[in-house]
Scaffold this active site. Structure first.
Site, PDB file in Angstrom:
ATOM      1  N   CYS A 269      -2.884  -4.407  -3.959  1.00 24.33           N
ATOM      2  CA  CYS A 269      -3.506  -3.965  -2.696  1.00 24.33           C
ATOM      3  C   CYS A 269      -4.882  -3.339  -2.898  1.00 24.33           C
ATOM      4  O   CYS A 269      -5.530  -2.947  -1.925  1.00 24.33           O
ATOM      5  CB  CYS A 269      -2.564  -3.019  -1.971  1.00 24.33           C
ATOM      6  SG  CYS A 269      -0.994  -3.844  -1.572  1.00 24.33           S
TER       7      CYS A 269
ATOM      8  N   HIS B 123      -7.234   4.563   2.177  1.00 17.48           N
ATOM      9  CA  HIS B 123      -6.181   3.564   2.010  1.00 17.48           C
ATOM     10  C   HIS B 123      -5.095   3.841   3.059  1.00 17.48           C
ATOM     11  O   HIS B 123      -4.636   2.919   3.713  1.00 17.48           O
ATOM     12  CB  HIS B 123      -5.626   3.652   0.593  1.00 17.48           C
ATOM     13  CG  HIS B 123      -4.723   2.536   0.199  1.00 17.48           C
ATOM     14  ND1 HIS B 123      -5.117   1.221   0.207  1.00 17.48           N
ATOM     15  CD2 HIS B 123      -3.433   2.543  -0.225  1.00 17.48           C
ATOM     16  CE1 HIS B 123      -4.108   0.463  -0.182  1.00 17.48           C
ATOM     17  NE2 HIS B 123      -3.079   1.227  -0.460  1.00 17.48           N
TER      18      HIS B 123
ATOM     19  N   HIS C 245      -0.587  -3.186   6.838  1.00 17.83           N
ATOM     20  CA  HIS C 245      -1.180  -3.162   5.496  1.00 17.83           C
ATOM     21  C   HIS C 245      -1.357  -4.615   5.071  1.00 17.83           C
ATOM     22  O   HIS C 245      -0.394  -5.294   4.743  1.00 17.83           O
ATOM     23  CB  HIS C 245      -0.258  -2.412   4.536  1.00 17.83           C
ATOM     24  CG  HIS C 245      -0.845  -2.208   3.175  1.00 17.83           C
ATOM     25  ND1 HIS C 245      -1.984  -2.854   2.743  1.00 17.83           N
ATOM     26  CD2 HIS C 245      -0.462  -1.415   2.145  1.00 17.83           C
ATOM     27  CE1 HIS C 245      -2.263  -2.477   1.503  1.00 17.83           C
ATOM     28  NE2 HIS C 245      -1.351  -1.600   1.125  1.00 17.83           N
TER      29      HIS C 245
END
Lengths: 392, 273
Positions: A152, A282, A319
């Site tokens: 990620c 994030h 996400h």
């Protein structure tokens, strides 16, 4: 001693997100507070604890892509269509590189390859670098084709790697960014980890209980600063990366790797934390990530932690894994251009352990010139980007 | 594409483990003949002790074993590489395939009512492979994780030289791992993509500041060294350039060496001159 690196210009961006087929839909979805989360319809989720996510419901049919079955490749092609509509590539094929970050590559093709009707093209498509090579072929790019597998954090690392190719003079144009498609493989994985929330995603909120996944592709066209002609979206000033070396799936409890990545990115930019005007966090909405990340930002920003706006867009689109950092970098530049910072959906009651200047409830009218974007990924990957918005 | 650098680097050490055995001494003269019809020459799961490795996949352990072999052979204490001044670049074409395959198979069985597999989901991510290595050796410096075959490994070596040249690290480990056994049937379907025999491998190179500048380019033809490495080792995807480096060093090439690698029609080269 690290040297300051030359800035790299970001000429244009393109994206496909749960909000719609292009960058305009992405931006308007963010500033209007749209919700990109829905029930997943494209594959079975009935046996999972959580079956919601940021699924893209409709993709435009693009010419010459009828036989493209790989979802990840379809997303990339859609983002590239948007990108090229904003800025054509002006370079010899050998001088064009494609550098893409991904957490999953074309793993959806592996699911198809292992069915009784699976074919060899599915097996080849299951390799994580297949979508990047497919995009390079579509763009006519014959320079380096790099696939960054930093989970990620991959989108940020890809942009950093792309900038390096430009600085070293290896190529003249880099199409960089990230992508990932939702598939059962990853939904079941995060479901098994109990990382998905049954409630709303609430980054930095005291009630936060997990994340929801999403799918997207985001691309930027990068050139050396001196080669930039006409309008541009902004500049990439610095990139930093660091391994945690502590756990395969959880961030370091003290966020040492993330802090090092941020410091490294600021060093490369020739800036300090005092220059940062906005942070795109994030901000996954998981209890540990947000606490660790907030702690790092408090340390790095010092007393300014109370006055530098911080947001997370993961409650809005999910996400998006390999696409997340690239999407968030683009969001930083759009915020600087438009003079508006999107707010953190789902955040209503900030966790006292996550005290920062969160953008809550509505967008903030502010024009951040220098932004910091942070990313974390499985394997202890941490990446940070320092970006500068173009003059509006 | 051809780029020369102005600050020097050097390859200090290289380790190689392959399905043929440890080191380049184990490589046959002719891999195709030595394979005797076998499509995959497998590497055994390293017997590493510790609770931490209980869940780790074979490819993770192979990565740890390759770095450990490099440090042992070079008599470099672990303390030297520990910390934020060591970069870790990991490259693989398909070592994540085994865990991905197992995860999909377990899900299929689960939906059919059978017991699911015990694979821990994070191990399906390529970055966890290098993450395990980072944990084991305490590496907290910059990372690079590239997915692809031999050309990607050359790209990874170049990235390591860039990190050294720009002062982002004092040394860089470039690690490559390839496993095939669990996905042999899939590779058989993609025969146009990979050669034969498929030879599992793990290799590691330690790059440090040095006297040689590098040239990063895109040669049209394979170097003699690339051809030799393929002939002797077989198809090792991302491990091939590191095997070539080891062969060149063993042949007394010194610091002036170059490697090339091809993947999906693109060839990359890196030359220390």
């Amino acid at each position: 001693m690290r040297r300051r690196a030359e800035p790299v210009s970001l000429i244009a961006a393109g994206a496909v997100t749960p909000f719609g087929p292009d960058l305009d839909a992405f931006w308007s979805g963010l500033i209007t507070g749209s919700d990109g989360i829905s029930m997943i319809e494209r594959f079975p989720v009935d046996d999972l604890r959580v079956g919601r996510g940021g699924e893209i419901k409709k993709l435009r049919a693009l010419p010459g892509t009828r036989r493209v079955g790989c979802r990840a490749t379809q997303l990339l092609f859609a983002a590239a269509e948007d990108l090229l509509a904003r800025a054509p590539i002006a370079a010899e094929p050998e001088r064009i590189a494609v550098v893409l970050g991904t957490a999953l590559g074309g793993v959806g093709e592996l699911e198809r390859a292992l069915t009784p009707r699976g074919r060899f093209r599915h097996a080849a498509g299951a390799l994580y670098d297949s979508p990047a090579h497919a995009l390079a072929r579509r763009l006519g790019a014959r320079g380096p084709v790099l696939t960054v597998g930093a989970a990620c954090a991959a989108g940020a690392t890809a942009m950093g790697n792309g900038a390096d190719l430009l600085r070293a003079g290896v190529v003249d144009v880099v199409v960089a960014g990230g992508y990932d498609a939702l598939c059962r493989f990853v939904m079941r994985g995060f479901d098994a980890l109990r990382s998905l929330t049954r409630e709303s995603v609430r980054p930095f909120d005291r009630r936060r209980s997990g994340l929801l996944l999403g799918e997207a592709a985001a691309l930027v066209m990068m050139v050396r600063d001196e080669d930039a002609r006409g309008t541009r979206l902004g500049r990439l000033l610095g990139h930093g990366s660091a391994s945690d070396g502590s756990h395969i799936a959880a961030p370091d409890a003290n966020g040492r790797g993330l802090e090092l990545a941020i410091v490294s990115a600021l060093d490369e930019a020739g800036l300090t934390a005092a220059d940062v005007e906005f942070v795109s966090a994030h901000g996954t909405g998981t209890p540990l990530n947000d606490r660790v990340e907030a702690g790092v930002l408090q340390r790095v920003l010092g007393r300014r932690a109370a006055e530098v706006p911080v947001n997370s867009i993961k409650a809005s689109v999910g996400h998006t894994m390999g696409a997340a950092a690239a999407l968030e970098a683009v969001m930083c530049l759009l915020a600087g251009r438009e003079g508006v910072v999107p707010y953190t959906m789902g955040l209503e009651e900030p966790d006292p352990a996550c005290q920062l200047d969160h953008v809550i409830g509505s967008c903030r009218i502010v024009r951040p010139r220098v932004s910091l974007s942070t990313s974390l990924g499985f394997g202890g990957c941490n990446a940070a980007l320092v970006l500068e918005a173009a003059d509006s | 594409m051809s780029v020369n650098t102005t600050i020097g680097t050097a390859v200090q050490a290289v380790s190689v483990l392959t399905g043929w055995g440890p080191g380049i001494e184990a490589l046959p003269a002719d891999a195709a003949r030595a394979a005797a019809g076998r499509s995959v020459i497998a590497l055994e799961r390293p017997a590493l002790e510790g609770e931490r490795f209980r869940r780790a996949t074979r490819e993770c352990l192979l990565g740890v074993a390759a770095v450990d072999a490099l440090l042992r052979a070079s008599r470099i204490p672990r303390e030297v590489v520990r910390g934020s001044t060591t970069a870790l670049i990991y490259v693989t074409g398909g070592a994540y395939g085994a865990s991905n395959h197992a995860w999909v198979a377990a899900d299929t069985a689960r939906r059919g009512g059978s017991v699911s597999g015990t694979l821990h989901f994070p191990y399906t991510a390529p970055s966890v492979m290098s993450g395990e290595v980072a944990i084991e050796f305490g590496l907290t410096g910059p990372y690079g994780i590239l997915i692809g075959g031999a050309a990607a490994a050359v790209d990874g070596l170049w990235q390591a030289t860039r990190l050294l040249e720009t002062g982002q690290c004092e040394r860089a480990l470039v690690l490559t791992v390839e496993t095939f056994e669990e996905c042999a049937e899939l590779y058989a379907r993609g025969r146009w993509l990979v050669g034969r025999p498929l030879v599992e491998a793990a290799a590691c190179a330690l790059l440090v500041p040095g006297a040689r500048r590098t040239r990063y380019d895109a040669p049209r033809a394979p170097s003699a060294l690339e051809t030799l490495a393929r002939a002797r080792a077989g198809e090792t995807l991302a491990c091939a350039p590191l095997i070539a480096l080891a062969l060149a060093r063993a042949a007394g090439a010194g610091d002036s060496i170059g490697v090339t690698g091809e993947w999906r029609g693109r060839r990359a080269g890196l030359h220390w001159h």
